[in-house]
Enzyme design. Structure first.
Site, PDB file in Angstrom:
ATOM      1  N   SER A 196       0.781  -1.320  -0.121  1.00 44.05           N
ATOM      2  CA  SER A 196      -0.102  -0.073   0.138  1.00 44.05           C
ATOM      3  C   SER A 196       0.892   1.051  -0.069  1.00 44.05           C
ATOM      4  O   SER A 196       2.014   1.181   0.585  1.00 44.05           O
ATOM      5  CB  SER A 196      -0.755   0.000   1.219  1.00 44.05           C
ATOM      6  OG  SER A 196      -0.058   0.103   2.194  1.00 44.05           O
ATOM      7  N   LYS A 197       0.233   2.410  -0.543  1.00 43.64           N
ATOM      8  CA  LYS A 197       1.114   3.508  -0.587  1.00 43.64           C
ATOM      9  C   LYS A 197       1.440   4.114   0.792  1.00 43.64           C
ATOM     10  O   LYS A 197       2.426   4.678   1.016  1.00 43.64           O
ATOM     11  CB  LYS A 197      -0.081   4.627  -1.188  1.00 43.64           C
ATOM     12  CG  LYS A 197       0.373   4.986  -2.537  1.00 43.64           C
ATOM     13  CD  LYS A 197      -0.798   6.173  -2.996  1.00 43.64           C
ATOM     14  CE  LYS A 197      -2.126   5.841  -2.981  1.00 43.64           C
ATOM     15  NZ  LYS A 197      -2.733   6.851  -3.553  1.00 43.64           N
ATOM     16  N   ARG A 198       0.796   3.677   1.955  1.00 44.36           N
ATOM     17  CA  ARG A 198       1.026   4.200   3.064  1.00 44.36           C
ATOM     18  C   ARG A 198       2.036   3.429   3.715  1.00 44.36           C
ATOM     19  O   ARG A 198       3.015   4.174   4.312  1.00 44.36           O
ATOM     20  CB  ARG A 198      -0.335   3.695   4.269  1.00 44.36           C
ATOM     21  CG  ARG A 198      -0.585   4.668   5.343  1.00 44.36           C
ATOM     22  CD  ARG A 198      -1.835   4.449   5.624  1.00 44.36           C
ATOM     23  NE  ARG A 198      -2.260   3.058   5.932  1.00 44.36           N
ATOM     24  CZ  ARG A 198      -2.063   2.278   6.862  1.00 44.36           C
ATOM     25  NH1 ARG A 198      -1.163   2.768   7.862  1.00 44.36           N
ATOM     26  NH2 ARG A 198      -2.278   1.057   6.898  1.00 44.36           N
ATOM     27  N   SER A 257       4.684   1.488   1.734  1.00 46.47           N
ATOM     28  CA  SER A 257       5.859   1.575   0.897  1.00 46.47           C
ATOM     29  C   SER A 257       5.644   2.533  -0.070  1.00 46.47           C
ATOM     30  O   SER A 257       4.504   2.939  -0.470  1.00 46.47           O
ATOM     31  CB  SER A 257       5.798   0.019  -0.049  1.00 46.47           C
ATOM     32  OG  SER A 257       5.813  -0.643   1.079  1.00 46.47           O
TER      33      SER A 257
END
Ligand code: GLU
Length: 504
Positions: A257-259, A261
């Site tokens: 996830s963007k959060r 990585s």
């Protein structure tokens, strides 16, 4: 059969690591099989699609070196391939024709349910602990009932009938897959009431029309595939083979996830990852060569890649491995090529230093960077690290704080004495010959004569002349800086230490 496969990104976000890997695997598979690699832009989510995201995706694919054989017109270059247009919003008449056929055969029907009705169904199912599914209210309306609903001003969506039974397919990576259509949520909306077709439908119409033989995509689409197979069958089209690539996981094995990585390819470009390393890394994110080798160029991958060697278990995104591969690939670059790739990173670094108040001595040209390449080539995890390594050559800044100047095992007084003695040694030696080999011996002798660890003395000199505890090899650094500027910086550091030690 000639392989035809595609990457079908939606321009609703920047090019994601996962999409880049899917594109790469499709490309490798197509090239390995001497087939055709197609780019299709799935831009029917008009509210979220932007031209900027489309550009980011195309630039990212280009950066990775993934050339498509067929694809949309881009920046004035005409579309390539016999199935143009390759943008879904330009293919609306095709979807219309396909819907009309499905309606005529009654495998699809107009659905007049309102949002409120559907929401009430959903809540009732939730209360009864049942999975959400379409209740089939409009599945068997008579022509007369439809007319009455239209007369109320209702605009129908179109639903595709999901037949009872099972859908079976043989996934190239996951093997035999069998899904009960009961789990698919009931009859499927394929066109919204405003007339826009939905993903499940457009993807199938296009894959059929573009004669796609292999659909290689992320595992997150696995649950969509039975719906797609039913649609291929309803359209009388050949069902392609499917290969679902393993999920990409964060190091803690949750879905990437963007959060947790960094997921946008553009961020890696900006930090100075080289495309050779990114391709190599993405290839190993789910595929194994079956040997101990780890370094593969795009051409080598084309030769070796085989979908049946893609594993089905999740692939952990290991940034350290990416950095290691990047360092390996940077080492393999020809010096001239590396100098050229470093130039914009160094320019950005110097501009930032200048903006922060440093005095820019000069903007280095690529030719000026070239002789520095041997000093840094082994020390760059990313191209963006160049500024910290050699920026000191091109900007002048006040001497670093005493806290940084004084090596761990020394105090300010020894540091002052050490730098004064080093200055005298460098000055004297420099009059004879200012070469890296010639500077090393007298400075080592100086340390030995005073009972200092050479590492401490060298650290004090390094920080005094570069402003940083990490630099290319010290003696090469002094030579690159030149005798006059080395002495000036030593003088400035000595003066700042003297200020701190007024009695010295
Ligand atoms: N536009 C879809 C996506 O971005 C394509 C999925 C597919 O390959 O079928 O995920």
């Amino acid at each position: 059969m000639t392989v035809r496969c595609r990457i079908a990104p939606s321009p609703t976000g920047p090019l994601h690591i996962g999409t880049a890997r899917t594109a790469l695997y499709n490309f490798l598979f197509a090239r390995h099989e001497a087939g055709t690699f197609i780019l299709r832009l799935e831009d029917t989510d008009v509210a979220r699609s932007t031209v900027a995201y489309e550009r980011d995706i195309l630039e990212g694919l280009h950066w990775l070196g993934l050339r498509w054989d067929e694809g949309p017109e881009v920046a004035g270059e005409p579309a390539r391939g016999p199935h143009a247009p390759y943008r879904q919003m330009e293919r609306l008449p095709l979807y219309r024709q396909a819907v009309d056929r499905l309606l005529a055969e009654d495998v699809a029907y107009p659905c007049y349910c309102t949002r409120d009705e559907l929401e009430a169904d959903r809540l009732a199912q939730e209360a009864a602990h049942r999975a959400p599914r379409y209740v089939g209210r409009c599945a068997h309306l008579s022509a007369e009932q439809r007319r009455a609903l239209e007369a109320e001003g209702r605009r129908p969506a179109i639903r595709f009938r999901i037949r009872p039974g099972t859908v079976v397919f043989d996934d190239i990576i996951r093997g035999h897959v069998e899904i009960d259509t009961d789990a698919l949520g009931g009859d499927l909306v394929i066109v919204r009431s405003d007339g826009t077709p939905l993903y499940h439908f457009t993807v199938v119409v296009d894959d059929a029309e573009m004669a796609i033989t292999h659909v290689v995509r992320g595992e997150d689409h696995l649950s969509n595939t039975p719906k797609h197979i039913l649609l291929f069958q309803a359209l009388g089209a050949d069902v392609p083979r499917f290969a679902h690539l393993p999920l990409i996981l964060n190091p803690d094995r949750t879905k990437m996830s963007k959060r947790k990585s960094q997921t946008a390819i553009a961020d890696y470009v900006a930090q100075g990852f080289v495309p050779e390393a990114m391709v190599n890394f993405l290839a190993l994110l789910g595929w194994a060569s079956g040997t101990d080798e780890e370094i593969f160029s795009l051409d080598e991958l084309v030769e070796r890649f085989d979908l049946s060697r893609v594993h089905s278990g999740g692939a952990v995104f290991d940034r350290e491995r990416l950095e290691w591969l990047n360092g390996q690939w940077i080492r393999r670059l020809a010096p001239g090529d590396l100098a050229e790739r470093l130039a914009p990173f160094l320019a950005d670094h110097l501009a930032a230093r200048e903006a922060a108040g440093a005095r820019l001595v000069r903007r280095p040209s690529t030719e000026e960077i070239l002789p520095l390449v041997p000093l840094v080539q082994e020390r760059l995890p990313v191209l963006g690290a160049i500024g910290d390594l050699v920026g000191f050559l091109f900007v002048d800044e006040p001497p670093p704080d005493a806290a940084l100047l004084v090596p761990k095992r020394w105090d300010a007084e020894i540091t002052l004495r050490g730098l004064e003695a080093a200055r005298a040694t460098i000055d004297a030696q420099g009059r004879v010959s200012y070469e890296a080999d010639e500077l090393e011996h007298p400075l080592r002798a100086l340390a030995a004569g005073n009972g200092w660890k050479p590492g401490d003395l060298f650290m004090a000199i390094r920080v005094a002349v570069t402003g940083r505890p990490v630099s290319p090899p010290l003696f090469d650094t002094l030579v690159a800086l030149g005798r006059r500027r080395t002495l000036e910086r030593l003088d400035a550091a000595i003066a700042s230490l003297r200020e701190r030690l007024p009695t010295a």
